[in-house]
Design an enzyme around this catalytic site. Structure first.
Site, PDB file in Angstrom:
ATOM      1  N   HIS A 125     -34.383 -30.463   9.820  1.00 11.85           N
ATOM      2  CA  HIS A 125     -33.311 -31.431  10.109  1.00 11.85           C
ATOM      3  C   HIS A 125     -34.160 -32.814   9.736  1.00 11.85           C
ATOM      4  CE1 HIS A 125     -30.905 -34.187  12.391  1.00 11.85           C
ATOM      5  NE2 HIS A 125     -29.894 -33.124  12.277  1.00 11.85           N
ATOM      6  N   ASP A 202     -38.757 -27.628  16.519  1.00 10.60           N
ATOM      7  CA  ASP A 202     -37.589 -28.161  16.807  1.00 10.60           C
ATOM      8  C   ASP A 202     -36.689 -26.905  17.287  1.00 10.60           C
ATOM      9  OD1 ASP A 202     -35.150 -28.970  16.735  1.00 10.60           O
ATOM     10  OD2 ASP A 202     -35.019 -29.903  14.599  1.00 10.60           O
ATOM     11  N   GLN A 205     -31.505 -25.836  17.377  1.00 12.91           N
ATOM     12  CA  GLN A 205     -30.298 -24.600  17.125  1.00 12.91           C
ATOM     13  C   GLN A 205     -30.837 -23.259  17.763  1.00 12.91           C
ATOM     14  OE1 GLN A 205     -27.614 -25.188  15.897  1.00 12.91           O
ATOM     15  NE2 GLN A 205     -27.981 -27.187  15.003  1.00 12.91           N
ATOM     16  N   LYS A 228     -26.158 -29.064  22.422  1.00 14.38           N
ATOM     17  CA  LYS A 228     -26.147 -27.631  21.781  1.00 14.38           C
ATOM     18  C   LYS A 228     -26.393 -26.479  22.502  1.00 14.38           C
ATOM     19  CE  LYS A 228     -28.033 -30.057  17.502  1.00 14.38           C
ATOM     20  NZ  LYS A 228     -26.707 -30.146  16.689  1.00 14.38           N
ATOM     21  N   CYS A 368     -27.938 -32.875   7.611  1.00 18.52           N
ATOM     22  CA  CYS A 368     -29.103 -33.613   8.110  1.00 18.52           C
ATOM     23  C   CYS A 368     -30.219 -32.948   7.252  1.00 18.52           C
ATOM     24  CB  CYS A 368     -29.055 -34.067   9.478  1.00 18.52           C
ATOM     25  SG  CYS A 368     -28.076 -35.173   9.826  1.00 18.52           S
TER      26      CYS A 368
END
Length: 410
Positions: A125, A202, A205, A228, A368
């Site tokens: 991202h 990260d 997700q 999220k 993104c």
């Protein structure tokens, strides 16, 4: 497994947004990877704070502040357990994944020098690319993307070769934003540790779909957002090993993060306060706590199986529709939460708009992840993504609507 085995409808009924109509159509929400819908318990927790406990946290002597502080710090302990951090001091509240990564990138400025290497996931991202580019501009370091294979997945052989350059930092996605591909972060972190590199993952997700164990992953930093994972917007987490957090120069300074202040000198406080300047997003933190409670009370194994069955069914139905290109499907089919696709050569925005007219909400664009799109040799794509509330009826409605779009455009 059937949905009735864990009363999926009872789970879905907790999300008021899903009960609405869009024109003549009930909402079919397949954009969870962008932001999840919120269960009533999260909404109620935030309303309760604003109605009865609205006060700033820490220091104040009155009862409202004490109640607000207790709830706020209870959530820190919840997060610690949720990701299996060793201590609460390793849990830093931020405004989201983007701020968390920026805090690390800013905080490491004094530790990097010219020609130091920063390796970045080629499918990352933008929030896990741009802060490292800014860090490189400040320090003279070099950002090198980790190459992708033809499926858009990290090329592990290329990664191994890049590690011979002794990078200072490796930044990875746990699950890719655009395609739902799972990266083998535990093995990749172990390799980075072997060459002395710091690691940041990260997890935006991943956090709503996978059990997260930061000690098992053994990364220096792990970041994610509340919105999220069925929580509110405006709150996120920066986890770090204690020594890794102590290395960071605070990005924000001011109140709350200090030990002493005079016009001659200022001494910063201890973790976690040292990295939490100013009044935090108290209501959002409390909402995050309610979201964690919601998630942890679900039958985790059944939910994971349900989501995986839905993703497999979605992939199968897309392939049977014809004139569909699907991206990021690995040989062992381990995709989480999302499927990226295009309809023939049609523009993803056109497809998304026509689906919306039938009450189906998906995402269209570069997600993104423009470098990933360039690697796949496309300008963008559509993405359908699911959550705990998604069911087979959602997939069937989406496929029927997409078939109608196909009949219009092709």
């Amino acid at each position: 497994m059937t949905e009735s085995q864990f009363d999926h409808q009872a789970i879905r009924s907790q999300f008021p947004a899903l009960q609405q109509q869009l024109g003549d159509n009930p909402l079919c929400y397949l954009d969870t990877a962008a932001t999840s819908q919120k269960p009533q318990c999260v909404i109620d927790a935030m309303n309760h704070y604003y109605q009865l406990d609205n006060a700033n946290v820490h220091r104040a002597a009155h009862q409202l502040a004490a109640r607000a502080t207790q709830q706020y710090e209870q959530v820190r302990a919840q997060v610690q357990r949720f990701i299996n951090a060793a201590t609460t001091e390793q849990v830093i509240f931020t405004h989201g994944t983007t701020e968390s990564i920026n805090m690390v990138a800013h905080g490491l400025t004094d530790l990097l020098k010219a020609d130091d290497v920063i390796l970045v996931d080629g499918a990352a991202h933008h929030a896990n690319i741009v802060p490292w580019q800014a860090l490189a501009q400040r320090t003279g370091a070099k950002v090198i993307p980790i190459p992708l294979d033809s499926m858009g997945c990290i090329d592990i052989s290329a990664y191994d070769a890049l590690l011979t350059q002794a990078p200072k930092l490796v930044a990875l996605s746990h699950v890719t934003n655009a395609m739902g591909t799972i990266n083998p972060v535990k093995a990749m972190v172990a390799k980075a540790n072997n060459v002395g590199a710091m690691t940041l993952i990260d997890g935006a997700q991943a956090v709503a779909h996978l059990g997260i164990d930061v000690q098992a992953i053994d990364c220096d930093y792990y970041v994610f957002s509340g919105h999220k994972m069925y929580g509110p917007t405006g709150v996120g987490i920066l986890y770090g090993k204690l020594d890794a957090l102590e290395k960071l120069t605070p990005m924000l300074t001011g109140g709350e993060m200090i030990k002493t202040v005079s016009f001659n000198d200022t001494a910063y406080g201890a973790l976690p306060n040292r990295l939490e300047a100013g009044t935090p997003a108290i209501a959002a933190v409390i909402g995050l706590g309610a979201a964690i409670t919601f998630l942890t009370e679900l039958p985790q194994a059944l939910i994971h199986q349900h989501e995986q069955q839905l993703i497999g069914y979605l992939q199968q139905q897309l392939s049977q529709l014809g004139d569909i290109s699907v991206y990021g499907i690995t040989p062992d089919n381990i995709n989480i939460g999302a499927v990226a696709f295009n309809l023939a050569n049609e523009h993803h925005q056109d497809v998304g708009i026509l689906l919306d007219q039938q009450g189906v909400a998906i995402r269209g664009g570069h997600h993104c992840a423009m470098p990933l799109m360039q690697s796949l040799q496309i300008k963008g794509c559509c993405r359908a993504s699911i959550g705990v509330y998604s069911n087979q009826q959602d997939i069937d409605r989406f496929i029927n609507a997409l078939a109608e779009v196909k009949s219009i455009l092709l």
